[in-house]
Design a protein around this motif. Structure first.
Motif, PDB file in Angstrom:
ATOM      1  N   LYS A  92      22.793  65.819 -26.204  1.00  0.00           N
ATOM      2  CA  LYS A  92      22.884  66.110 -27.629  1.00  0.00           C
ATOM      3  C   LYS A  92      22.775  67.614 -27.901  1.00  0.00           C
ATOM      4  O   LYS A  92      23.405  68.146 -28.832  1.00  0.00           O
ATOM      5  CB  LYS A  92      21.808  65.336 -28.389  1.00  0.00           C
ATOM      6  N   GLU A  93      21.977  68.329 -27.107  1.00  0.00           N
ATOM      7  CA  GLU A  93      21.884  69.780 -27.256  1.00  0.00           C
ATOM      8  C   GLU A  93      23.246  70.418 -26.991  1.00  0.00           C
ATOM      9  O   GLU A  93      23.706  71.298 -27.735  1.00  0.00           O
ATOM     10  CB  GLU A  93      20.841  70.350 -26.292  1.00  0.00           C
ATOM     11  N   THR A  94      23.913  69.955 -25.929  1.00  0.00           N
ATOM     12  CA  THR A  94      25.236  70.486 -25.595  1.00  0.00           C
ATOM     13  C   THR A  94      26.248  70.168 -26.693  1.00  0.00           C
ATOM     14  O   THR A  94      27.066  71.016 -27.077  1.00  0.00           O
ATOM     15  CB  THR A  94      25.717  69.895 -24.259  1.00  0.00           C
ATOM     16  N   GLU A  95      26.197  68.950 -27.245  1.00  0.00           N
ATOM     17  CA  GLU A  95      27.117  68.568 -28.314  1.00  0.00           C
ATOM     18  C   GLU A  95      26.948  69.464 -29.531  1.00  0.00           C
ATOM     19  O   GLU A  95      27.929  69.919 -30.143  1.00  0.00           O
ATOM     20  CB  GLU A  95      26.871  67.106 -28.719  1.00  0.00           C
ATOM     21  N   ARG A  96      25.700  69.733 -29.887  1.00  0.00           N
ATOM     22  CA  ARG A  96      25.461  70.579 -31.060  1.00  0.00           C
ATOM     23  C   ARG A  96      25.982  71.998 -30.845  1.00  0.00           C
ATOM     24  O   ARG A  96      26.532  72.622 -31.743  1.00  0.00           O
ATOM     25  CB  ARG A  96      23.972  70.594 -31.390  1.00  0.00           C
ATOM     26  N   LEU A  97      25.810  72.520 -29.629  1.00  0.00           N
ATOM     27  CA  LEU A  97      26.277  73.875 -29.352  1.00  0.00           C
ATOM     28  C   LEU A  97      27.795  73.946 -29.357  1.00  0.00           C
ATOM     29  O   LEU A  97      28.390  74.920 -29.850  1.00  0.00           O
ATOM     30  CB  LEU A  97      25.729  74.342 -28.006  1.00  0.00           C
ATOM     31  N   LEU A  98      28.454  72.920 -28.799  1.00  0.00           N
ATOM     32  CA  LEU A  98      29.909  72.925 -28.715  1.00  0.00           C
ATOM     33  C   LEU A  98      30.556  72.648 -30.064  1.00  0.00           C
ATOM     34  O   LEU A  98      31.573  73.253 -30.422  1.00  0.00           O
ATOM     35  CB  LEU A  98      30.382  71.897 -27.685  1.00  0.00           C
ATOM     36  N   GLN A  99      29.973  71.722 -30.823  1.00  0.00           N
ATOM     37  CA  GLN A  99      30.592  71.289 -32.075  1.00  0.00           C
ATOM     38  C   GLN A  99      30.046  72.032 -33.283  1.00  0.00           C
ATOM     39  O   GLN A  99      30.632  71.965 -34.370  1.00  0.00           O
ATOM     40  CB  GLN A  99      30.383  69.782 -32.267  1.00  0.00           C
ATOM     41  N   GLY A 100      28.924  72.722 -33.115  1.00  0.00           N
ATOM     42  CA  GLY A 100      28.319  73.416 -34.242  1.00  0.00           C
ATOM     43  C   GLY A 100      27.810  72.475 -35.315  1.00  0.00           C
ATOM     44  O   GLY A 100      27.739  72.835 -36.491  1.00  0.00           O
ATOM     45  N   SER A 101      27.476  71.258 -34.918  1.00  0.00           N
ATOM     46  CA  SER A 101      27.063  70.247 -35.895  1.00  0.00           C
ATOM     47  C   SER A 101      25.560  70.017 -35.831  1.00  0.00           C
ATOM     48  O   SER A 101      24.856  70.546 -34.966  1.00  0.00           O
ATOM     49  CB  SER A 101      27.790  68.930 -35.610  1.00  0.00           C
ATOM     50  N   SER A 102      25.077  69.191 -36.756  1.00  0.00           N
ATOM     51  CA  SER A 102      23.673  68.794 -36.757  1.00  0.00           C
ATOM     52  C   SER A 102      23.572  67.322 -36.364  1.00  0.00           C
ATOM     53  O   SER A 102      24.477  66.535 -36.663  1.00  0.00           O
ATOM     54  CB  SER A 102      23.043  69.021 -38.133  1.00  0.00           C
ATOM     55  N   ILE A 103      22.491  66.982 -35.685  1.00  0.00           N
ATOM     56  CA  ILE A 103      22.286  65.611 -35.222  1.00  0.00           C
ATOM     57  C   ILE A 103      20.849  65.201 -35.516  1.00  0.00           C
ATOM     58  O   ILE A 103      19.913  65.987 -35.319  1.00  0.00           O
ATOM     59  CB  ILE A 103      22.555  65.461 -33.712  1.00  0.00           C
ATOM     60  N   ARG A 104      20.702  63.979 -35.961  1.00  0.00           N
ATOM     61  CA  ARG A 104      19.367  63.428 -36.210  1.00  0.00           C
ATOM     62  C   ARG A 104      19.208  62.174 -35.376  1.00  0.00           C
ATOM     63  O   ARG A 104      20.059  61.281 -35.419  1.00  0.00           O
ATOM     64  CB  ARG A 104      19.216  63.098 -37.700  1.00  0.00           C
ATOM     65  N   TYR A 105      18.133  62.102 -34.618  1.00  0.00           N
ATOM     66  CA  TYR A 105      17.953  60.943 -33.741  1.00  0.00           C
ATOM     67  C   TYR A 105      16.489  60.815 -33.331  1.00  0.00           C
ATOM     68  O   TYR A 105      15.678  61.710 -33.560  1.00  0.00           O
ATOM     69  CB  TYR A 105      18.842  61.058 -32.505  1.00  0.00           C
ATOM     70  N   LEU A 106      16.166  59.673 -32.733  1.00  0.00           N
ATOM     71  CA  LEU A 106      14.834  59.411 -32.201  1.00  0.00           C
ATOM     72  C   LEU A 106      14.828  59.651 -30.709  1.00  0.00           C
ATOM     73  O   LEU A 106      15.788  59.294 -30.012  1.00  0.00           O
ATOM     74  CB  LEU A 106      14.410  57.966 -32.488  1.00  0.00           C
ATOM     75  N   THR A 107      13.757  60.241 -30.195  1.00  0.00           N
ATOM     76  CA  THR A 107      13.628  60.449 -28.760  1.00  0.00           C
ATOM     77  C   THR A 107      12.152  60.394 -28.391  1.00  0.00           C
ATOM     78  O   THR A 107      11.288  60.220 -29.259  1.00  0.00           O
ATOM     79  CB  THR A 107      14.247  61.793 -28.345  1.00  0.00           C
ATOM     80  N   ARG A 108      11.878  60.557 -27.115  1.00  0.00           N
ATOM     81  CA  ARG A 108      10.496  60.516 -26.649  1.00  0.00           C
ATOM     82  C   ARG A 108      10.140  61.857 -26.016  1.00  0.00           C
ATOM     83  O   ARG A 108      10.796  62.327 -25.077  1.00  0.00           O
ATOM     84  CB  ARG A 108      10.281  59.392 -25.634  1.00  0.00           C
TER      85      ARG A 108
END
Length: 353
Positions: A72-88
């Motif tokens: 998800k970190e890579t996706e945000r850097l490549l797409q310039g988008s924001s992401i909201r999700y649950l993780t541990r």
């Protein structure tokens, strides 16, 4: 007067002070390394702010969630988008913590990075898991109670029919023998009155037995059981029945047939109790994949029945449907009244886990 260190002469919002005092965790990640964290983020992970900065992402995330977080970190850097999700995440003491994160691609020190907020939702998710477990236990208990109740009903129905019905039938046979010997005497008149009372008792026994467990359901099927119940129930309560069946002998399992019949019975009971109706229409539609039962009335319509104090009928019907892999709904009818719908998949009567 001494100047306020947090004041801003230009009138701009003091973002640094807001970030540091925020109740939610705020972070900046660059090259999979934590470059900034406010006090709230450090606190939820068990570190001091000066300790946590510089930590690798792999040290702050649970091993089972690391691949997803890096992706998800890579996706945000490549797409310039924001992401909201649950993780541990990983606490300093080694235990896992549940985090809800919302990050966006930013520029930090002239290079791409990810900045976001994090909230510790461990307590919330624990409560949700406990609530889900309690609901599942309640459903299992309801299923067990329904099963036990049906077994008890079947046992009592057999005892009433076979034992009490047998006793009354024996009395009827003996009374007939007396009547044959004394057809015109005073004893004969008493015997005829006795026969009438005994026959009334036999009819009551049959009625009680059928209401406890419909033998016709096992021997003639669901459609015949529905017609039989309507013939007895509707005249007693001043209802005009209509039955529309597209296909007789629907291929239902025994559990599905019993659940459908009980939901049909409870629907009629609700019509009498609440609907003030004059007509009830029962429709059965069957195709290759599903069975649909509709019970519609022309009464006053459904009015927040789901929340009516003491109203357990809809809850019971919904649980019965769920037990056999079906779906249940109660809604206003097309013109007036209420429409009850039960949908069952054609198969073994149980929804796959």
């Amino acid at each position: 007067m001494k100047p306020d260190p947090n004041s801003n002469a230009s009138g701009e919002v003091p973002y640094r002070a807001l970030v540091e005092q925020s109740l939610v965790g705020i972070y900046v990640i660059q090259d999979s390394v934590l470059r900034y964290a406010n006090a709230a983020f450090a606190h939820m992970t068990g570190f001091q702010p000066e300790e946590i900065v510089g930590q690798r992402l792999a040290d702050l995330v649970s091993p089972g969630s690391l691949d997803e977080v890096q992706r998800k970190e890579t996706e945000r850097l490549l797409q310039g988008s924001s992401i909201r999700y649950l993780t541990r995440g990983r606490h300093k003491d080694g235990r896992d913590i549940d985090l809800e994160v919302h990050g966006s691609a930013v520029e930090f020190n002239g290079r791409p990075a990810v900045a976001g907020v994090a909230i510790d939702v461990s307590e919330r998710l624990r409560y949700e898991r406990e609530l889900d477990a309690s609901r599942e236990e309640l459903r299992e208990l309801t299923t067990h109670l329904n099963s036990v109740r049906e077994q008890q009903r079947a046992t009592i129905a057999r005892e009433v029919h076979d034992v009490l019905g047998g006793i009354l039938t024996g009395i009827k046979m003996d009374a007939n023998r007396i009547l044959e010997r004394e057809p015109t005497s005073e004893l004969g008149a008493i015997t005829r009155d006795l026969l009438a009372s005994v026959q009334e008792g036999i009819d009551v026994v049959r009625e009680i037995s059928e209401s406890l467990y419909p033998a016709v359901l096992d021997y003639l099927g669901l459609e015949a059981a529905i017609r039989h119940h309507l013939d007895r129930f509707c005249p007693r309560h001043g209802l005009r029945p209509m039955v529309e069946i597209t296909r007789e002998a629907a291929p239902l399992s025994s559990l599905q047939k019993l659940a459908a019949y009980r939901i049909f019975q409870e629907s009629l009971t609700n019509v009498v109790r609440h609907a003030q109706a004059t007509q009830v229409v029962v429709r059965i539609e069957v195709d290759e994949a599903r069975f649909d039962l509709f019970v519609e009335d022309d009464g006053v319509g459904i009015k927040s029945s789901r929340h009516r104090r003491g109203g357990m009928g809809l809850i019971s019907m919904r649980e019965r449907a769920r037990e056999v892999g079906g779906e249940f709904s109660a809604r206003p009818g097309p013109t007036c009244g209420t429409c009850i719908q039960l949908t069952l998949p054609l198969g073994d009567g149980r929804r796959s886990a």
